[in-house]
Design a protein around this motif. Sequence first.
Motif, short mmCIF file in Angstrom:
data_model
loop_
_atom_site.label_atom_id
_atom_site.label_comp_id
_atom_site.label_asym_id
_atom_site.label_seq_id
_atom_site.Cartn_x
_atom_site.Cartn_y
_atom_site.Cartn_z
N GLY A 51 31.04 38.29 53.94
CA GLY A 51 31.90 37.12 53.84
C GLY A 51 32.26 36.81 52.40
N CYS A 52 31.34 37.15 51.50
CA CYS A 52 31.63 36.99 50.07
C CYS A 52 31.72 38.33 49.34
N HIS A 53 30.97 39.31 49.82
CA HIS A 53 30.95 40.60 49.14
C HIS A 53 31.98 41.58 49.70
N ARG A 54 32.83 41.10 50.56
CA ARG A 54 33.93 41.82 51.20
C ARG A 54 33.48 42.55 52.46
N ARG A 55 34.41 42.62 53.41
CA ARG A 55 34.20 43.29 54.69
C ARG A 55 35.24 44.38 54.86
N ALA A 56 34.84 45.46 55.52
CA ALA A 56 35.76 46.58 55.73
C ALA A 56 36.95 46.17 56.58
N ASP A 57 36.75 45.24 57.53
CA ASP A 57 37.85 44.87 58.42
C ASP A 57 38.84 43.91 57.75
N GLU A 58 38.59 43.56 56.48
CA GLU A 58 39.57 42.81 55.71
C GLU A 58 40.56 43.74 55.01
N MET A 59 40.26 45.03 55.01
CA MET A 59 40.99 45.96 54.16
C MET A 59 41.86 46.90 54.98
N ASN A 60 42.87 47.47 54.35
CA ASN A 60 43.73 48.44 55.00
C ASN A 60 43.05 49.81 55.02
N PRO A 61 43.29 50.62 56.06
CA PRO A 61 42.64 51.93 56.15
C PRO A 61 42.88 52.80 54.93
N GLU A 62 44.06 52.72 54.33
CA GLU A 62 44.35 53.57 53.18
C GLU A 62 43.52 53.18 51.96
N ASP A 63 42.92 51.99 51.99
CA ASP A 63 42.06 51.58 50.88
C ASP A 63 40.61 52.01 51.07
N LEU A 64 40.30 52.53 52.25
CA LEU A 64 38.93 52.94 52.56
C LEU A 64 38.79 54.45 52.43
N THR A 65 39.07 54.95 51.26
CA THR A 65 39.00 56.38 50.99
C THR A 65 38.20 56.62 49.72
N THR A 66 37.77 57.86 49.55
CA THR A 66 37.00 58.21 48.36
C THR A 66 37.85 58.15 47.10
N GLN A 67 39.17 58.11 47.27
CA GLN A 67 40.07 58.02 46.10
C GLN A 67 40.21 56.60 45.58
N GLU A 68 39.76 55.62 46.36
CA GLU A 68 39.88 54.23 45.96
C GLU A 68 38.79 53.91 44.93
N THR A 69 39.17 53.79 43.68
CA THR A 69 38.20 53.64 42.59
C THR A 69 37.52 52.29 42.57
N ASP A 70 38.04 51.30 43.30
CA ASP A 70 37.47 49.96 43.29
C ASP A 70 36.35 49.80 44.32
N LEU A 71 36.22 50.73 45.25
CA LEU A 71 35.25 50.57 46.34
C LEU A 71 33.79 50.46 45.88
N PRO A 72 33.37 51.13 44.82
CA PRO A 72 31.97 50.97 44.40
C PRO A 72 31.57 49.52 44.12
N ARG A 73 32.54 48.66 43.81
CA ARG A 73 32.25 47.24 43.59
C ARG A 73 31.88 46.55 44.90
N LEU A 74 32.31 47.10 46.01
CA LEU A 74 32.19 46.42 47.30
C LEU A 74 31.07 47.06 48.12
N ALA A 75 29.85 46.71 47.78
CA ALA A 75 28.68 47.37 48.38
C ALA A 75 28.66 47.24 49.90
N SER A 76 29.00 46.06 50.41
CA SER A 76 28.94 45.85 51.86
C SER A 76 29.97 46.70 52.59
N VAL A 77 31.11 46.95 51.96
CA VAL A 77 32.13 47.82 52.56
C VAL A 77 31.65 49.26 52.54
N GLY A 78 31.17 49.71 51.37
CA GLY A 78 30.71 51.09 51.25
C GLY A 78 29.61 51.42 52.25
#
Length: 369
Positions: free
Chosen positions: A251-278
């Motif tokens: 809810g605060c650390h971000r959820r995967a279902d808040e994001m677009n599928p194209e942002d949930l890839t290994t090429q997305e350099t911002d994902l390491p910030r979002l531990a709960s998504v990863g």
Amino acid sequence: MKHIPFLIAITGTLLFCLYNLFSGAYQNKAVSPSWRADSVPPSAQSCKTCHEKYVDRFQGAPHSRTLLSGTDPLVLSRFGDKSYANEHEKAEFRVHGGRLHYHHSNYPEPVQVDWVFGSGSHAMTPVSLISNAQGKDQLVQLRTSWYPNNELGPTLGQNTNADSLSGVERIGKLSDHAETMNCFGCHITNIVPTESRLTEDTVQPSVSCDRCHPGSVKHLQSQESGNESHGQWGLDWSKMTAMESVNRCGGCHRRADEMNPEDLTTQETDLPRLASVGLTLSPCFHPEARPGSAEYLTCTTCHDPHAPASKIALDYVQTCRKCHSENSPVSVTCSNKPDSNDCLDCHMPKVEVAPHLKFTDHWIRVRND
């Protein structure tokens, strides 16, 4: 034949849902944090009578300092009389009248630092508040942050040359009132009923017991009255599936279902910030697993929310080996380094997302880099 219109309607509805699902329309589910309690939650100290060990440990936990006032001694010691400069700008923090102020070469006058976001585990970002035409607060996230190497640097996402900006945005990113309330919502325990100002009298700063254990007021009242049941909690973590548990943190650390599928890839350099998504993208993660099962993996499997995160890698490796060992019926052993304790270096490395700023990548996987 009389069923054909019904079948066509059902088919059309299913196709519409599938289209929206795969087009990402259902992915951007903005989750507003539940930051306003029915009544003012008790302080952590009020819980200490029965939960002393948790409250004592919590004093050093990052959640206990997610929001600090611009007058806080820790804020003054980390920011006061420090400066940062590059070829385009110079920023300096000075203390006036016991409060921190921000001086910037691209702005005509200093601005008061009202609050500082962040525990300091990764960064601390100062913010100022200004009033809009309706008299409601808007947040200005200042361009200069403090980092754990005890140096100042650009706030994440604010590398744009200030000369190309105008007005107050020369010194920081401006949010409207609604976004401002959501930003504060993830760094506080409660805001008293208000739709305008965010002062030290209206904000209960940092994330305390009630944010994760809603219903603490009734629980405390029940305890004080001698009720054996100790009241009913508004949230029972022991009954959550793995996904429900991670999404509560998300809810605060971000959820995967808040994001677009194209942002949930290994090429997305911002994902390491979002531990709960990863974590939810990891092969180790089983969404429907329940507490007590071997497959149950959530944020709290490795992290005690009442205490600072361990800095000892072996503490986490031991958790990995509960499944990744010869005797485990759940998962396989490592084929590359079966006897090594380097699990994290290979599968959860620290990734630099910006200068001075590294995060452990919680997308646990076999990497090809």
